[in-house]
Design a protein around this motif. Structure first.
Motif, PDB file in Angstrom:
ATOM      1  N   LEU A  66       0.844  -1.196   0.000  1.00 16.88           N
ATOM      2  CA  LEU A  66       0.000   0.000   0.000  1.00 16.88           C
ATOM      3  C   LEU A  66       0.882   1.250   0.000  1.00 16.88           C
ATOM      4  O   LEU A  66       1.684   1.439   0.914  1.00 16.88           O
ATOM      5  N   VAL A  67       0.740   2.079  -1.043  1.00 14.45           N
ATOM      6  CA  VAL A  67       1.539   3.296  -1.149  1.00 14.45           C
ATOM      7  C   VAL A  67       0.670   4.556  -1.134  1.00 14.45           C
ATOM      8  O   VAL A  67       1.181   5.663  -1.037  1.00 14.45           O
ATOM      9  N   GLY A  68      -0.644   4.385  -1.228  1.00 17.34           N
ATOM     10  CA  GLY A  68      -1.544   5.526  -1.191  1.00 17.34           C
ATOM     11  C   GLY A  68      -2.978   5.051  -1.081  1.00 17.34           C
ATOM     12  O   GLY A  68      -3.283   3.879  -1.295  1.00 17.34           O
ATOM     13  N   CYS A  69      -3.861   5.994  -0.719  1.00 14.53           N
ATOM     14  CA  CYS A  69      -5.283   5.693  -0.637  1.00 14.53           C
ATOM     15  C   CYS A  69      -6.057   6.990  -0.796  1.00 14.53           C
ATOM     16  O   CYS A  69      -5.539   8.074  -0.536  1.00 14.53           O
ATOM     17  N   ALA A  98     -22.159  18.897  -4.976  1.00 15.02           N
ATOM     18  CA  ALA A  98     -20.838  18.413  -5.382  1.00 15.02           C
ATOM     19  C   ALA A  98     -20.503  17.105  -4.681  1.00 15.02           C
ATOM     20  O   ALA A  98     -20.760  16.946  -3.487  1.00 15.02           O
ATOM     21  N   ALA A  99     -19.920  16.179  -5.430  1.00 15.25           N
ATOM     22  CA  ALA A  99     -19.373  14.964  -4.820  1.00 15.25           C
ATOM     23  C   ALA A  99     -18.203  15.378  -3.918  1.00 15.25           C
ATOM     24  O   ALA A  99     -17.609  16.443  -4.097  1.00 15.25           O
ATOM     25  N   LYS A 100     -17.893  14.547  -2.971  1.00 13.77           N
ATOM     26  CA  LYS A 100     -16.815  14.836  -2.029  1.00 13.77           C
ATOM     27  C   LYS A 100     -15.577  14.006  -2.373  1.00 13.77           C
ATOM     28  O   LYS A 100     -15.677  12.801  -2.587  1.00 13.77           O
ATOM     29  N   ILE A 101     -14.443  14.648  -2.430  1.00 13.29           N
ATOM     30  CA  ILE A 101     -13.160  13.962  -2.558  1.00 13.29           C
ATOM     31  C   ILE A 101     -12.677  13.746  -1.136  1.00 13.29           C
ATOM     32  O   ILE A 101     -12.637  14.680  -0.339  1.00 13.29           O
ATOM     33  N   ARG A 102     -12.304  12.499  -0.794  1.00 13.88           N
ATOM     34  CA  ARG A 102     -12.127  12.158   0.616  1.00 13.88           C
ATOM     35  C   ARG A 102     -10.828  11.414   0.910  1.00 13.88           C
ATOM     36  O   ARG A 102     -10.432  10.519   0.171  1.00 13.88           O
ATOM     37  N   ALA A 103     -10.224  11.778   2.015  1.00 14.09           N
ATOM     38  CA  ALA A 103      -9.195  10.997   2.713  1.00 14.09           C
ATOM     39  C   ALA A 103      -8.059  10.503   1.821  1.00 14.09           C
ATOM     40  O   ALA A 103      -7.812   9.316   1.715  1.00 14.09           O
ATOM     41  N   PHE A 104      -7.359  11.442   1.210  1.00 16.64           N
ATOM     42  CA  PHE A 104      -6.199  11.116   0.385  1.00 16.64           C
ATOM     43  C   PHE A 104      -4.947  11.114   1.249  1.00 16.64           C
ATOM     44  O   PHE A 104      -4.644  12.099   1.926  1.00 16.64           O
ATOM     45  N   PHE A 105      -4.212  10.021   1.180  1.00 19.64           N
ATOM     46  CA  PHE A 105      -2.959   9.898   1.923  1.00 19.64           C
ATOM     47  C   PHE A 105      -1.970   9.101   1.079  1.00 19.64           C
ATOM     48  O   PHE A 105      -2.348   8.125   0.440  1.00 19.64           O
ATOM     49  N   VAL A 106      -0.716   9.534   1.089  1.00 21.87           N
ATOM     50  CA  VAL A 106       0.352   8.865   0.348  1.00 21.87           C
ATOM     51  C   VAL A 106       1.482   8.571   1.321  1.00 21.87           C
ATOM     52  O   VAL A 106       1.801   9.385   2.191  1.00 21.87           O
ATOM     53  N   ASP A 107       2.091   7.411   1.162  1.00 21.28           N
ATOM     54  CA  ASP A 107       3.241   7.040   1.974  1.00 21.28           C
ATOM     55  C   ASP A 107       4.335   8.084   1.756  1.00 21.28           C
ATOM     56  O   ASP A 107       4.668   8.391   0.608  1.00 21.28           O
TER      57      ASP A 107
END
Length: 180
Positions: A66-69, A98-107
């Motif tokens: 897992l490198v991102g989500c 509007a749709a929601k862009i959610r919880a972006f995380f990158v290693d």
């Protein structure tokens, strides 16, 4: 870059939680104090299992690691994990909301490789396919750079309480999915 995107599942939650903590601690150090990050990890940052149930949250993997989500949502909650109070699971109307862009995380070890952009483009395409004409998000200060580069426009900074006497700054941002 051999990044594979797939729908995240409940089995991924421990790995996602660990990635969120690594990402928040590693990529936010220039923008937030440690107390802000630790407070945010108790609710503002975290896994939202509603996104997993809706199948709108994605894991980015490289060599099965897992490198991102990140994800998108057709529900009203703008940000925060399961532990955040005040969540609203009501369904959005794609014609007027509007749709929601959610919880972006990158290693942090994988930052600046285009993983966030890959996830973001995928989520925007999914939201567009579901009839949404706009997307919005609550950006962390380090995330603002990614979103601005991808055409998002910010509004006034907001302060969100993450602990007694401790707040964290976010920037609400929005983008049209309709070609000009």
């Amino acid at each position: 870059m051999a990044i594979l995107l797939r729908k995240a599942t409940l089995d991924d939650v421990p790995q996602i939680e660990a990635l969120i903590a690594r990402s928040a601690r590693g990529l936010s150090a220039a923008d937030y104090r440690p107390a802000q990050v630790e407070g945010a990890l108790r609710g503002a940052f975290g896994v939202d299992t509603q996104l997993l149930a809706d199948r709108t949250y994605f894991a980015a993997e490289e060599n099965s690691r897992l490198v991102g989500c990140g994800g998108w949502s057709y529900r009203s909650t703008l940000f925060g994990g399961d532990r955040r109070a005040g969540r609203d699971p009501s369904t959005l109307d794609p014609r007027t909301q509007a749709a929601k862009i959610r919880a972006f995380f990158v290693d942090p070890a994988e930052a600046r490789r285009g993983i966030g952009s890959l996830l973001l483009e995928h989520c925007e395409n999914e939201a567009r396919a579901h009839g949404f004409q706009h997307v919005e998000l609550m950006a962390t200060l380090p995330g603002v750079r990614l979103y601005a580069a991808r055409g998002y426009v910010g509004s006034a900074m907001v302060h969100f309480q993450v602990a007694e006497g401790e707040t964290i700054e976010f920037i609400p941002m929005r983008k049209s999915l309709v070609a000009p």
